[in-house]
Design a protein around this motif. Structure first.
Motif, mmCIF file in Angstrom:
data_model
loop_
_atom_site.group_PDB
_atom_site.id
_atom_site.type_symbol
_atom_site.label_atom_id
_atom_site.label_comp_id
_atom_site.label_asym_id
_atom_site.label_seq_id
_atom_site.Cartn_x
_atom_site.Cartn_y
_atom_site.Cartn_z
ATOM 1 N N ARG A 1 0.821 -1.208 0.000
ATOM 2 C CA ARG A 1 0.000 0.000 0.000
ATOM 3 C C ARG A 1 0.856 1.259 0.000
ATOM 4 N NH1 ARG A 1 -5.340 -0.280 1.291
ATOM 5 N NH2 ARG A 1 -6.172 -2.251 2.095
ATOM 6 N N VAL A 2 0.335 2.292 -0.642
ATOM 7 C CA VAL A 2 0.966 3.607 -0.593
ATOM 8 C C VAL A 2 0.311 4.456 0.488
ATOM 9 C CG1 VAL A 2 1.348 5.750 -1.906
ATOM 10 C CG2 VAL A 2 1.590 3.536 -3.032
ATOM 11 N N ASP A 3 -1.020 4.316 0.613
ATOM 12 C CA ASP A 3 -1.779 5.115 1.574
ATOM 13 C C ASP A 3 -3.016 4.326 1.981
ATOM 14 O OD1 ASP A 3 -3.512 5.345 -0.649
ATOM 15 O OD2 ASP A 3 -2.545 7.214 -1.282
ATOM 16 N N ASP A 4 -4.014 5.029 2.543
ATOM 17 C CA ASP A 4 -5.203 4.350 3.050
ATOM 18 C C ASP A 4 -6.347 4.274 2.038
ATOM 19 O OD1 ASP A 4 -4.025 3.869 5.530
ATOM 20 O OD2 ASP A 4 -4.667 5.819 6.327
ATOM 21 N N ALA B 1 -15.455 1.091 -5.894
ATOM 22 C CA ALA B 1 -14.025 1.272 -5.614
ATOM 23 C C ALA B 1 -13.644 2.718 -5.910
ATOM 24 C CB ALA B 1 -13.185 0.335 -6.466
ATOM 25 N N PRO B 2 -12.890 3.381 -5.036
ATOM 26 C CA PRO B 2 -12.500 4.764 -5.288
ATOM 27 C C PRO B 2 -11.389 4.899 -6.324
ATOM 28 C CG PRO B 2 -11.516 4.009 -3.244
ATOM 29 C CD PRO B 2 -12.428 2.908 -3.718
ATOM 30 N N ALA B 3 -10.618 3.830 -6.508
ATOM 31 C CA ALA B 3 -9.476 3.885 -7.431
ATOM 32 C C ALA B 3 -9.028 2.469 -7.769
ATOM 33 C CB ALA B 3 -8.320 4.658 -6.803
ATOM 34 N N VAL B 4 -8.197 2.391 -8.800
ATOM 35 C CA VAL B 4 -7.591 1.116 -9.196
ATOM 36 C C VAL B 4 -6.089 1.331 -9.312
ATOM 37 C CG1 VAL B 4 -7.474 -0.690 -10.944
ATOM 38 C CG2 VAL B 4 -9.638 0.450 -10.500
ATOM 39 N N GLU B 5 -5.315 0.353 -8.841
ATOM 40 C CA GLU B 5 -3.858 0.448 -8.905
ATOM 41 C C GLU B 5 -3.261 -0.683 -9.729
ATOM 42 O OE1 GLU B 5 -2.984 2.639 -4.614
ATOM 43 O OE2 GLU B 5 -2.176 0.624 -4.985
ATOM 44 N N GLY B 6 -2.190 -0.359 -10.440
ATOM 45 C CA GLY B 6 -1.408 -1.350 -11.160
ATOM 46 C C GLY B 6 0.041 -1.243 -10.739
ATOM 47 N N PHE C 1 -3.815 6.208 -16.035
ATOM 48 C CA PHE C 1 -3.207 6.031 -14.707
ATOM 49 C C PHE C 1 -2.050 7.013 -14.537
ATOM 50 C CE2 PHE C 1 -5.516 2.198 -15.266
ATOM 51 C CZ PHE C 1 -5.632 1.542 -14.060
ATOM 52 N N ARG C 2 -1.768 7.364 -13.293
ATOM 53 C CA ARG C 2 -0.612 8.212 -12.994
ATOM 54 C C ARG C 2 0.261 7.506 -11.956
ATOM 55 N NH1 ARG C 2 -1.228 10.943 -8.113
ATOM 56 N NH2 ARG C 2 -3.318 10.765 -7.193
ATOM 57 N N GLN C 3 1.542 7.757 -12.023
ATOM 58 C CA GLN C 3 2.467 7.121 -11.083
ATOM 59 C C GLN C 3 2.391 7.793 -9.731
ATOM 60 O OE1 GLN C 3 6.421 6.055 -12.507
ATOM 61 N NE2 GLN C 3 7.306 6.740 -10.570
ATOM 62 N N ILE C 4 2.212 6.995 -8.679
ATOM 63 C CA ILE C 4 2.150 7.546 -7.324
ATOM 64 C C ILE C 4 3.295 7.048 -6.442
ATOM 65 C CG2 ILE C 4 -0.347 7.891 -7.395
ATOM 66 C CD1 ILE C 4 -0.620 5.359 -5.661
ATOM 67 N N ARG C 5 4.075 6.091 -6.957
ATOM 68 C CA ARG C 5 5.275 5.651 -6.237
ATOM 69 C C ARG C 5 6.260 5.078 -7.228
ATOM 70 N NH1 ARG C 5 4.311 1.543 -1.513
ATOM 71 N NH2 ARG C 5 3.656 0.233 -3.266
ATOM 72 N N GLY C 6 7.508 5.420 -7.052
ATOM 73 C CA GLY C 6 8.547 4.913 -7.935
ATOM 74 C C GLY C 6 9.066 3.562 -7.484
ATOM 75 N N ARG D 1 9.323 -2.395 -9.879
ATOM 76 C CA ARG D 1 7.950 -2.008 -10.202
ATOM 77 C C ARG D 1 7.647 -0.613 -9.676
ATOM 78 N NH1 ARG D 1 5.715 -6.186 -12.417
ATOM 79 N NH2 ARG D 1 6.377 -8.302 -11.866
ATOM 80 N N VAL D 2 6.742 0.060 -10.386
ATOM 81 C CA VAL D 2 6.210 1.329 -9.911
ATOM 82 C C VAL D 2 4.731 1.122 -9.622
ATOM 83 C CG1 VAL D 2 7.876 2.724 -11.171
ATOM 84 C CG2 VAL D 2 5.720 2.111 -12.272
ATOM 85 N N THR D 3 4.170 2.005 -8.808
ATOM 86 C CA THR D 3 2.746 1.937 -8.492
ATOM 87 C C THR D 3 2.021 3.036 -9.258
ATOM 88 O OG1 THR D 3 3.223 1.109 -6.263
ATOM 89 C CG2 THR D 3 1.026 2.020 -6.644
#
Length: 209
Positions: free
Chosen positions: A106-109, A146-151, A179-184, A196-198
């Motif tokens: 996880r990156v956040d909540d 779902a508020p968002a989707v992550e890859g 999608f936008r990158q939220i973690r490198g 991998r990036v998030t």
């Protein structure tokens, strides 16, 4: 649901219990029929004993059971009646092995759904099917609150990858899908970990549709 640009015939549908074998058809053309989109969900279908046929029956039954829930475990792309690709998606809680991976934490909540796997059959690639699947995944997740989707695409600086390296997609593909990158790439990971990036896409809430 979504259609791939230029095909006019591609349809993306939530998996139903009766179509569980379609997932096997897709995975068999890429990395073998044994996966059934179950690897990230649990170790159970891969450690149970018995014959090959028995294991296949167990995996088919497990995937069909998942398809009976409120949200489908897989969205399948069809070219006419032919299954040509799929994207696996769902709440993080659905994926036992996935939650344990250091590069997919996880990156956040935010209660984002996750995409641990996607693939398109050989012979059907280069037609925009992966892009259509990602866009359909965001739409489907939003329809299920779902508020968002992550890859978590692989971020090596290579021009070409084998199938086993990009079952989570590439950053360029996710960017094209909004999608936008939220973690490198996580620093200090062992060399055997794929970098991998998030990446995250926000979903449109159901009530605003």
């Amino acid at each position: 649901m979504a259609k791939a640009a230029g095909t006019g015939k591609l349809e993306i549908r939530p998996l139903t219990p009766a179509r569980a074998d379609d997932v096997k058809t897709i995975t068999a053309s890429t990395w073998g029929a044994q996966c059934w989109d179950l690897w990230w969900r649990s170790a159970k279908p891969f450690t149970s004993g018995g014959s090959k046929d028995k294991k296949e029956r167990e995996r088919r039954a497990m995937l069909a059971k998942l398809a009976r829930r409120r949200h489908a475990p897989v969205l399948v792309a069809y070219q006419g009646d032919e299954p040509v690709g799929f994207v696996s998606l769902g709440p993080r809680a659905d994926y036992e092995r996935f939650r344990a991976q250091k590069t997919t934490q996880r990156v956040d909540d935010v209660r984002a759904w996750v995409i641990p796997c996607m693939t398109v059959r050989k012979g059907f690639r280069g037609r925009g099917i992966s892009l259509a699947l990602l866009r359909a995944a965001v739409e489907y997740a939003g329809a299920h609150d779902a508020p968002a989707v992550e890859g978590y695409p692989r971020a090596d600086k290579k021009k070409r990858f084998d199938d086993g390296s990009v079952y989570m997609g590439t950053p360029a593909l996710f960017r094209r899908a909004g999608f936008r990158q939220i973690r490198g790439i996580e620093a200090g990971m062992p060399g055997y970990y794929a970098p991998r990036v998030t990446m995250r896409a926000s979903c449109v809430p159901t009530k605003t549709r």
